[in-house]
Design a protein around this motif. Structure first.
Motif, PDB file in Angstrom:
ATOM      1  N   LEU A  16       0.767  -1.118  -0.007  1.00 54.33           N
ATOM      2  CA  LEU A  16      -0.036   0.028  -0.076  1.00 54.33           C
ATOM      3  C   LEU A  16       0.851   1.102   0.084  1.00 54.33           C
ATOM      4  CD1 LEU A  16      -2.639  -1.016   2.585  1.00 54.33           C
ATOM      5  CD2 LEU A  16      -2.488  -1.429   0.453  1.00 54.33           C
ATOM      6  N   ALA A  17       0.713   1.823  -1.040  1.00 57.58           N
ATOM      7  CA  ALA A  17       1.549   3.246  -1.009  1.00 57.58           C
ATOM      8  C   ALA A  17       1.042   4.606  -1.549  1.00 57.58           C
ATOM      9  CB  ALA A  17       2.647   2.801  -2.176  1.00 57.58           C
ATOM     10  N   GLN A  18       1.475   5.645  -1.058  1.00 52.61           N
ATOM     11  CA  GLN A  18       0.846   6.842  -1.326  1.00 52.61           C
ATOM     12  C   GLN A  18       1.524   7.404  -2.871  1.00 52.61           C
ATOM     13  OE1 GLN A  18       0.934   8.846   2.576  1.00 52.61           O
ATOM     14  NE2 GLN A  18      -0.392  10.223   1.301  1.00 52.61           N
ATOM     15  N   SER A  19       2.815   7.199  -3.132  1.00 54.15           N
ATOM     16  CA  SER A  19       3.502   7.509  -4.322  1.00 54.15           C
ATOM     17  C   SER A  19       3.243   6.528  -5.301  1.00 54.15           C
ATOM     18  CB  SER A  19       4.849   7.595  -4.080  1.00 54.15           C
ATOM     19  OG  SER A  19       5.628   7.638  -5.217  1.00 54.15           O
ATOM     20  N   GLY A  20       2.655   6.809  -6.557  1.00 53.55           N
ATOM     21  CA  GLY A  20       2.604   5.804  -7.624  1.00 53.55           C
ATOM     22  C   GLY A  20       4.002   5.331  -8.114  1.00 53.55           C
ATOM     23  N   ALA A  21       5.059   6.266  -8.373  1.00 57.66           N
ATOM     24  CA  ALA A  21       6.303   5.832  -8.945  1.00 57.66           C
ATOM     25  C   ALA A  21       7.041   5.085  -7.820  1.00 57.66           C
ATOM     26  CB  ALA A  21       6.949   6.827  -8.992  1.00 57.66           C
ATOM     27  N   MET A  22       6.729   5.231  -6.442  1.00 55.78           N
ATOM     28  CA  MET A  22       7.580   4.238  -5.528  1.00 55.78           C
ATOM     29  C   MET A  22       6.798   2.964  -5.651  1.00 55.78           C
ATOM     30  SD  MET A  22      10.175   5.214  -4.229  1.00 55.78           S
ATOM     31  CE  MET A  22      10.320   4.014  -3.029  1.00 55.78           C
ATOM     32  N   SER A  23       5.319   2.760  -5.951  1.00 57.86           N
ATOM     33  CA  SER A  23       4.849   1.670  -5.661  1.00 57.86           C
ATOM     34  C   SER A  23       5.163   0.865  -7.008  1.00 57.86           C
ATOM     35  CB  SER A  23       3.141   1.830  -5.741  1.00 57.86           C
ATOM     36  OG  SER A  23       2.820   2.288  -6.995  1.00 57.86           O
ATOM     37  N   ILE A  24       5.370   1.252  -8.124  1.00 56.67           N
ATOM     38  CA  ILE A  24       5.841   0.421  -9.185  1.00 56.67           C
ATOM     39  C   ILE A  24       7.277   0.176  -9.129  1.00 56.67           C
ATOM     40  CG2 ILE A  24       6.274   0.731 -11.529  1.00 56.67           C
ATOM     41  CD1 ILE A  24       4.135   2.845 -11.987  1.00 56.67           C
ATOM     42  N   SER A  25       8.044   1.069  -8.550  1.00 53.71           N
ATOM     43  CA  SER A  25       9.340   0.576  -8.274  1.00 53.71           C
ATOM     44  C   SER A  25       9.741  -0.517  -7.328  1.00 53.71           C
ATOM     45  CB  SER A  25      10.302   1.807  -8.002  1.00 53.71           C
ATOM     46  OG  SER A  25      11.724   1.342  -7.676  1.00 53.71           O
ATOM     47  N   LEU A  26       9.059  -0.519  -6.074  1.00 50.80           N
ATOM     48  CA  LEU A  26       8.898  -1.442  -5.117  1.00 50.80           C
ATOM     49  C   LEU A  26       8.565  -2.689  -5.610  1.00 50.80           C
ATOM     50  CD1 LEU A  26       8.036   0.717  -2.069  1.00 50.80           C
ATOM     51  CD2 LEU A  26      10.199  -0.294  -2.429  1.00 50.80           C
ATOM     52  N   ALA A  27       7.457  -2.521  -6.236  1.00 50.01           N
ATOM     53  CA  ALA A  27       6.418  -3.992  -6.608  1.00 50.01           C
ATOM     54  C   ALA A  27       7.251  -4.634  -7.827  1.00 50.01           C
ATOM     55  CB  ALA A  27       5.202  -3.650  -7.242  1.00 50.01           C
ATOM     56  N   VAL A  28       7.768  -3.963  -8.892  1.00 54.16           N
ATOM     57  CA  VAL A  28       8.494  -4.653  -9.954  1.00 54.16           C
ATOM     58  C   VAL A  28       9.927  -5.192  -9.272  1.00 54.16           C
ATOM     59  CG1 VAL A  28       9.698  -4.073 -11.997  1.00 54.16           C
ATOM     60  CG2 VAL A  28       7.470  -3.214 -11.781  1.00 54.16           C
ATOM     61  N   ARG A  29      10.662  -4.307  -8.640  1.00 55.17           N
ATOM     62  CA  ARG A  29      11.969  -4.827  -8.106  1.00 55.17           C
ATOM     63  C   ARG A  29      11.656  -5.950  -7.011  1.00 55.17           C
ATOM     64  NH1 ARG A  29      15.532  -0.036  -6.115  1.00 55.17           N
ATOM     65  NH2 ARG A  29      17.114  -1.898  -5.944  1.00 55.17           N
ATOM     66  N   GLY A  30      10.609  -5.789  -6.213  1.00 57.29           N
ATOM     67  CA  GLY A  30      10.490  -6.866  -5.128  1.00 57.29           C
ATOM     68  C   GLY A  30      10.299  -8.151  -5.857  1.00 57.29           C
ATOM     69  N   GLN A  31       9.375  -8.149  -6.830  1.00 57.18           N
ATOM     70  CA  GLN A  31       8.986  -9.269  -7.513  1.00 57.18           C
ATOM     71  C   GLN A  31      10.119  -9.936  -8.321  1.00 57.18           C
ATOM     72  OE1 GLN A  31       5.941  -9.649 -11.209  1.00 57.18           O
ATOM     73  NE2 GLN A  31       4.602 -10.319  -9.427  1.00 57.18           N
ATOM     74  N   GLN A  32      10.833  -8.988  -9.173  1.00 59.26           N
ATOM     75  CA  GLN A  32      11.768  -9.601 -10.168  1.00 59.26           C
ATOM     76  C   GLN A  32      13.398  -9.791  -9.214  1.00 59.26           C
ATOM     77  OE1 GLN A  32      11.761  -7.000 -13.527  1.00 59.26           O
ATOM     78  NE2 GLN A  32      10.082  -7.274 -14.277  1.00 59.26           N
ATOM     79  N   GLU A  33      13.668  -8.942  -8.577  1.00 57.63           N
ATOM     80  CA  GLU A  33      14.783  -9.158  -8.135  1.00 57.63           C
ATOM     81  C   GLU A  33      15.018  -9.820  -6.797  1.00 57.63           C
ATOM     82  OE1 GLU A  33      16.783  -5.307  -7.872  1.00 57.63           O
ATOM     83  OE2 GLU A  33      16.171  -4.774  -9.694  1.00 57.63           O
ATOM     84  N   LEU A  34      13.988  -9.799  -5.658  1.00 59.28           N
ATOM     85  CA  LEU A  34      14.080 -10.417  -4.460  1.00 59.28           C
ATOM     86  C   LEU A  34      13.110 -11.573  -4.502  1.00 59.28           C
ATOM     87  CD1 LEU A  34      13.780  -7.041  -2.265  1.00 59.28           C
ATOM     88  CD2 LEU A  34      15.754  -8.384  -3.122  1.00 59.28           C
ATOM     89  N   GLY A  35      12.264 -11.806  -5.522  1.00 60.09           N
ATOM     90  CA  GLY A  35      11.381 -12.959  -5.499  1.00 60.09           C
ATOM     91  C   GLY A  35      10.148 -12.965  -4.517  1.00 60.09           C
ATOM     92  N   LEU A  36       9.874 -11.745  -4.138  1.00 58.00           N
ATOM     93  CA  LEU A  36       8.719 -11.596  -3.387  1.00 58.00           C
ATOM     94  C   LEU A  36       7.412 -11.523  -4.152  1.00 58.00           C
ATOM     95  CD1 LEU A  36       9.569  -8.216  -1.520  1.00 58.00           C
ATOM     96  CD2 LEU A  36       9.943 -10.562  -0.755  1.00 58.00           C
ATOM     97  N   GLU A  37       6.398 -12.631  -3.398  1.00 59.70           N
ATOM     98  CA  GLU A  37       5.172 -13.050  -4.072  1.00 59.70           C
ATOM     99  C   GLU A  37       4.068 -11.828  -3.701  1.00 59.70           C
ATOM    100  OE1 GLU A  37       4.507 -16.972  -2.596  1.00 59.70           O
ATOM    101  OE2 GLU A  37       6.095 -17.756  -3.749  1.00 59.70           O
ATOM    102  N   ILE A  38       4.275 -10.627  -4.634  1.00 57.16           N
ATOM    103  CA  ILE A  38       3.199  -9.524  -4.262  1.00 57.16           C
ATOM    104  C   ILE A  38       1.898  -9.667  -5.213  1.00 57.16           C
ATOM    105  CG2 ILE A  38       3.214  -6.956  -4.731  1.00 57.16           C
ATOM    106  CD1 ILE A  38       6.102  -6.987  -4.608  1.00 57.16           C
ATOM    107  N   GLY A  39       0.890  -9.968  -4.249  1.00 59.45           N
ATOM    108  CA  GLY A  39      -0.196 -10.284  -5.082  1.00 59.45           C
ATOM    109  C   GLY A  39      -1.171  -9.063  -5.133  1.00 59.45           C
ATOM    110  N   LEU A  40      -0.877  -7.986  -4.322  1.00 63.69           N
ATOM    111  CA  LEU A  40      -1.839  -6.839  -4.368  1.00 63.69           C
ATOM    112  C   LEU A  40      -0.937  -5.473  -4.327  1.00 63.69           C
ATOM    113  CD1 LEU A  40      -5.186  -6.201  -2.774  1.00 63.69           C
ATOM    114  CD2 LEU A  40      -3.195  -4.585  -2.324  1.00 63.69           C
ATOM    115  N   VAL A  41      -1.267  -4.463  -5.217  1.00 62.12           N
ATOM    116  CA  VAL A  41      -0.558  -3.210  -4.973  1.00 62.12           C
ATOM    117  C   VAL A  41      -1.494  -2.275  -5.304  1.00 62.12           C
ATOM    118  CG1 VAL A  41       1.146  -1.797  -6.054  1.00 62.12           C
ATOM    119  CG2 VAL A  41       1.538  -4.279  -6.314  1.00 62.12           C
TER     120      VAL A  41
END
Length: 226
Positions: free
Chosen positions: A165-190
């Protein structure tokens, strides 16, 4: 008792205002493409004065002409057209309006006054505002890519136990994409909230407490009023 945000995160009908073909150079044009190609099972109402059909769907010229009330309206309408958009969403019986437009509380006193007026206008019709400055949300368990950004170019719509859950759209995209692709986080909701003038991350946190499958919740906040 159902949570009020069920209709935001698990809508049955969505209206996309300013709908058009996907254009990678223009913000907000991918929304309809993502909804159609994701396999989301709900009803999609494209709204535009420039097209008669899009992706095989009939296009409506106004929210006021829709055959049923949308749970969510998502729009890239600029701030100058927001009052009319709110009035149309209220007339259509919409419950939530995702507002991408800027020029509100983040700009100073005049913007704060404009934001207060926007909320007052919406509340007269029981319409909830997500934003302003929200790029929307992605909810994999509901097969729902409801975003005004290009996030779905790089983010896989896969169910997972992590919510962001984020206020910043740019940060939410960065965190979600990097978290999924680089850290292997299983992110199901942004979900993004921008100025969080009405619907807030804290309210979404309350909804997530009872959401099956979510075990970890990350917050990126720029301020708290609760």
């Amino acid at each position: 008792m159902p949570h009020e945000l069920d209709r935001l995160f698990r809508p049955q009908r969505v209206a996309v205002v300013g709908a058009g073909p996907n254009d990678p150079t223009r913000m907000g044009t991918r929304t309809l493409h993502d909804l159609v190609t994701s396999g989301w099972p709900g009803e999609i109402y494209p709204v535009s004065s420039r097209h008669e059909t899009l992706y095989g769907l009939p296009v409506w010229r106004s929210l006021r002409e829709l055959p049923a009330a949308p749970d969510v309206v998502i729009a890239r309408t600029p701030s100058a057209g927001i009052d009319a958009l709110v009035d149309d969403a209220v007339a259509a019986g919409a419950r939530f309006l995702v507002v991408l437009a800027s020029g509100f509380a983040e700009t100073g006193d005049a913007g704060r006054e404009a934001q207060a007026a926007l909320l007052a206008r919406a509340r007269r019709g029981s319409l909830r505002i997500v934003g302003p400055q929200s790029i929307g949300l992605v909810h994999a368990a509901a097969r729902l890519p409801l975003s005004l950004s290009q996030i779905m170019e790089r983010f896989a719509l896969r169910e997972g136990p992590v919510a962001l859950l984020a206020q910043s759209g740019a940060m939410s995209i960065s965190l979600a994409v990097r978290g999924q692709q680089e850290l292997g986080l299983e992110i199901g909701l942004v979900a993004t909230f921008g100025n969080a003038a009405d619907v807030t991350p804290i309210e979404a946190l309350d909804w997530l407490a009872d959401e099956p499958g979510i075990r970890v919740i990350g917050l990126y906040l720029e301020g708290l009023n609760d």
